[in-house]
Each structure stands twice: as C-alpha cells, then as structure tokens.
Design an enzyme around this catalytic site. Structure first.
Site, mmCIF file in Angstrom:
data_model
loop_
_atom_site.group_PDB
_atom_site.id
_atom_site.type_symbol
_atom_site.label_atom_id
_atom_site.label_comp_id
_atom_site.label_asym_id
_atom_site.label_seq_id
_atom_site.Cartn_x
_atom_site.Cartn_y
_atom_site.Cartn_z
ATOM 1 C CG ASP A 106 -1.270 -2.019 7.213
ATOM 2 O OD1 ASP A 106 -2.407 -2.173 7.475
ATOM 3 O OD2 ASP A 106 -0.928 -1.048 6.517
ATOM 4 N NE ARG A 117 -9.807 -2.343 -3.284
ATOM 5 C CZ ARG A 117 -9.627 -1.625 -2.033
ATOM 6 N NH1 ARG A 117 -8.279 -1.994 -1.527
ATOM 7 N NH2 ARG A 117 -10.090 -0.607 -1.449
ATOM 8 C CE1 TYR A 121 -9.977 3.716 5.921
ATOM 9 C CE2 TYR A 121 -9.376 4.860 7.625
ATOM 10 C CZ TYR A 121 -9.049 4.194 6.450
ATOM 11 O OH TYR A 121 -8.103 4.488 5.746
ATOM 12 C CE LYS A 122 -8.378 -0.310 4.995
ATOM 13 N NZ LYS A 122 -8.775 0.451 3.657
ATOM 14 C CG PHE A 127 -2.075 1.023 1.332
ATOM 15 C CD1 PHE A 127 -2.868 1.134 0.108
ATOM 16 C CD2 PHE A 127 -2.099 2.015 2.108
ATOM 17 C CE1 PHE A 127 -3.741 2.046 0.109
ATOM 18 C CE2 PHE A 127 -2.877 3.016 1.947
ATOM 19 C CZ PHE A 127 -4.033 2.942 1.172
HETATM 20 C C1 LIG Z 1 -3.077 -1.286 4.007
HETATM 21 C C2 LIG Z 1 -3.473 0.007 4.519
HETATM 22 N N1 LIG Z 1 -2.421 0.874 4.959
HETATM 23 C C3 LIG Z 1 -2.907 2.015 5.728
HETATM 24 C C4 LIG Z 1 -3.923 2.856 5.147
HETATM 25 C C5 LIG Z 1 -4.092 3.993 5.637
HETATM 26 O O1 LIG Z 1 -4.735 4.396 6.670
HETATM 27 P P1 LIG Z 1 -5.144 5.519 7.380
HETATM 28 O O2 LIG Z 1 -5.934 6.171 6.388
HETATM 29 O O3 LIG Z 1 -5.807 5.193 8.664
HETATM 30 O O4 LIG Z 1 -3.817 6.289 7.642
HETATM 31 C C6 LIG Z 1 -4.715 2.008 4.399
HETATM 32 C C7 LIG Z 1 -6.069 2.778 3.738
HETATM 33 O O5 LIG Z 1 -6.691 2.296 3.107
HETATM 34 C C8 LIG Z 1 -4.573 0.652 3.790
HETATM 35 O O6 LIG Z 1 -5.528 -0.168 3.056
#
Ligand SMILES: Cc1ncc(COP(=O)(O)O)c(C=O)c1O
Length: 432
Positions: free
Chosen positions: A217, A391, A242-243, A146
């Site tokens: 992560d 997706r 939030y997911k 990511f």
């Molecule tokens: C794998 C991954 N890591 C980190 C994040 C970013 O998270 P945040 O917006 O809480 O910083 C996301 C957001 O979609 C993500 O999918």
C-alpha cells in the site's frame, strides 16, 4: 538533533549541518528563496496565514484544477456528450493517468491503472493474489497497519468459507513469519501513523524466497519517498490519489500489477470495463488481456481529470529535489520541536532517522486532540490519529521551510500557555 556548525552548506544540507537552536526564521526564508521547487508552490491555491501540514491526508488544490474541471464539464461533457468517451479518450483515462503514476513509483507502462478507491483495489488485488497461490491460506500483515487494509482482508477472509485467514505479526517479525502457508504479504510501505518505512526490497525478496506474493500500500509513499516497485520485483500495489498526489477529496485511487502476473491474475469484480470486449455485450465474461482486467465499472471522469492535474504537477518537479526536500522538511520539524518545545510533554512517535521515515511526523501528547484543535484555530493544520498522536505532513511541492518554523512556533505557544485547555478544543469531530 542536527549538529555541528557548517554555515557554508546550502539548500537542505544547510539544515543538516546546523544546530536547530541556531536556526532563525531568516535562515529558513533564505532556504525558501533558493528552493529549486519554489515555483511549483505557486501552482497551488494556498491561503495566506494558513500553514498546511496535512498533505498526507488531503493534498492542496492545484490552481489549474478548477479551470480544467470546468473545461471538461462544459466542453467535453456539456457539448461533447457521449461522444467524448471516444473524442476525448475518456475510455483511456485510467490507463493514461496510470502510466503517469507509474513513473512516480518505478512501474512500467501498462502496469498501473487508476480505478475505484484504495480499499476496493486492495480487495481486488488481495483476492487475485490468494487465487494465484491456491493451497496457501494466509494473508500476512502487521497489527496497527492502516485499519482499513485489515478490514478489507477480514472481509475477504469472511467470504472465503475458511480458506483464507488474516494473520498479524509485529513489524519486526514479518520476515521470519513468511513461510509456505503465506499466499500474500500485505504491508503499508510508509506507516500511516508513525511514518516508519518498510524495506521494500528486502521484504519482497524474502516473500519470493518462500513462494509468497507481496502487496504494497503506497498511499503515504507515492510522491513523497523513493519507490521503485520493479527494482524491488514487487507483485502488487495500491495507493490513494488524494494525498501527496493532490487529486482532491475522494480522488480515485490506483493499482499496480507486475506485468508477469497480468495474464494469470484475476479480478474478483468482473465488471464490464475489465472485459476483453466490453462493447460486444456478450453474456460470458472474458478478462481483458492486460492490466485493464482490473477495471470494473465506468470510470469517474471528473475525478480522474482532477487527479491528472495533481499527478502532472508532481511529474514536473524534479524527483531528487522532491525527496531531498521532503526529508529536509521533516528533519527540520523534528529538530525545531526538540529545541523549541522541550519539556512540554511531547514524544516523537516516528523514527528519528530520516531514511527510516516517510514524509510525515507523529508526535504523541496526552492532550493531542485538544492541542491539534488549538493549532488549527491558529491556522496551523495537521491532523489527529487516535489515541494520542498529532500528525504533521510535509508536502515538498508546496510546503516552505518557513512554514515549519511558523508551525513549530504555534505549537510551542499552544503548549506553553496551555492554550489548548478550552472546552471548544475538547469537542471531538466525526473526521479527525
Ligand atoms: C494507508 C492507507 N490505505 C488505504 C486508505 C484508504 O483509501 P481509500 O479511502 O481510497 O479507500 C488510506 C486512507 O487514508 C490509507 O492511509
């Protein structure tokens, strides 16, 4: 492709044992009636006619959340005012909800706190890991991780005056690339685009064998796939609220620090709520003894309130049923796409085997953006990831088997009739 013809199998197994070409909507509606998680769906506010396949980006709204927020606003904030930090234990909210999330990811009590965003937590833990391994310059990750996670590592590298370097090696070469130069391996357990799952236990073992630490992560994992941080002996982890945890847009994130590291690991953001005695108001920073040292500023009470409702719902659902259903939904989706949308220019961009895949599926198509916009216009909501992937996320708490049928039928329609080929569907938005 699912194979065979054993009609007597029940539940998710019924899907595995049937050829997708023989499945009907009535079969899937029957599965929904038998679903042990059927009642949990009623706990979410879902609009009739919308098939929501984007819980991997933003989970749906639990029905209880608005009332809970109203109560915390009106009673705790409105009437209780500053007293609520103590009377309603606002001060302990990060630990309380952290302990609940811990149960979803195989962590122990006081090993997880809710705090900040995933990005900020990542920065804190990467810095802490590098500090624990002085003399080792490398953060090791994979290209195509990511991007946010790579940006955060690049930021730390930039601040380190040459002491820390981010090195990227393809996923298949990660284990071989872990050597005495590596301070910390940074990986997303379920890949944000392809949904490919890393073997947490094996890679963690390999990192430890070479004296390196590991930071996982879990943004696309918690609540959707089995995660057991302590069984794998993981060092650090972060993840989104939030997911799949359904904490709402911009929900606070969480971080995990294994108990064995908590006395030595230091947060680079030495804020007052990570202090051992924040209300002594002394000039010198002294870190709190445990996981609290990774808190920084005042916690977002309203955000944590909403997140707690989502996490409580997740905890109510039987873990085995959740995981089985998540696999069955994505398996069903792929099988139906293969049988109903063949020859339409779609390419599976996720692992074919359910064990190697998280709870979303990526499909490549040359017109992925426009196809997704046409689907959304029909009430089938997924998302797009550049350059060419659609997706579709499967949230076991509220997606129904019949939703998958309707989603694939809409996809088939959009592709067959080239319904995507309209100017309004080519218009790019700021958020994809
Ligand atoms: C794998 C991954 N890591 C980190 C994040 C970013 O998270 P945040 O917006 O809480 O910083 C996301 C957001 O979609 C993500 O999918």
């Amino acid at each position: 492709m699912v194979t065979g013809g054993c009609d007597s199998a029940r539940g998710p197994d019924a899907i595995r044992h049937r050829s997708a070409g023989t499945l009907t909507l009535a079969d899937l509606e029957a599965l929904d009636r038998d679903d042990p998680l059927r009642d949990v769906r009623d706990a979410f506010l879902l609009t009739d006619g919308v098939v929501y396949l984007d819980g991997n980006s933003l989970g749906a709204l639990p029905r209880a959340t608005p009332a809970r927020l109203q109560e915390v606003c009106a009673r705790q904030w409105g009437e209780g005012l500053i007293r609520s930090w103590t009377a309603h234990d606002w001060i302990g909210a990060p630990q309380r909800v952290g302990d609940k999330i811990a149960r979803l990811i195989g962590a122990g009590p006081a090993e997880v706190v809710v705090a900040d965003s995933t990005s900020v937590n990542l920065f804190k833990l990467l810095a802490a890991a590098c500090h624990l391994r002085p003399g080792r310059p490398l953060i090791l990750s994979e290209p195509g991780n990511f991007p946010n996670d790579l940006y955060v590592a690049q930021g730390l590298q930039g601040l380190s005056s040459g002491r820390i370097e981010l090195r990227l090696v393809p996923a298949g070469q990660i284990e071989a690339a872990i050597d005495e130069q590596v301070a910390v391996v940074l990986l997303t357990h379920v890949h944000y685009k392809s949904a490919a799952v890393h073997d947490m236990t094996r890679i963690t073992e390999r990192a430890h064998a070479r004296g390196a630490l590991i930071l996982w992560d879990l943004s696309h994992s918690a609540g959707a796939v089995p995660v057991d941080l302590n069984a794998a002996q993981a060092d650090f982890a972060v993840g989104c609220g939030y997911k799949y945890l359904n904490g709402g847009p911009g929900a606070p994130a969480y971080l995990f620090v294994a108990r064995r590291h908590q006395a030595a690991a230091i947060s680079p953001i030495t804020g007052w709520l990570g202090h051992a005695r924040p209300f002594d108001f002394v000039d010198e920073y002294a870190p709190a003894p445990g996981i609290e040292r990774f808190l920084a500023g005042s916690h977002p009470i309203l955000g944590i309130t909403a997140l707690e409702v989502g996490v409580d719902l997740m905890l109510q659902a039987d873990a085995r049923s959740r995981i089985e259903k998540s696999r069955a939904l994505s398996e069903l989706f792929i099988s139906l796409v293969e049988s109903r949308c063949a020859g339409q220019g779609l390419e599976l961009a996720s692992p074919r085997s359910a064990e190697a895949r998280g709870s979303h599926v990526a499909l490549r198509h040359a017109q992925a953006w426009a196809v997704m916009q046409a689907l959304i216009a029909r009430g089938v909501i997924g998302d797009f990831r550049a350059p060419d992937a659609m997706r579709f996320g499967f949230a076991p708490l509220y997606n129904r088997y019949a939703d998958i049928w309707h989603g694939v039928e809409a996809l088939r329609d959009v592709l067959h009739g080239a319904a995507w080929d309209r100017p309004e569907f080519r218009q790019r938005h700021a958020v994809t």
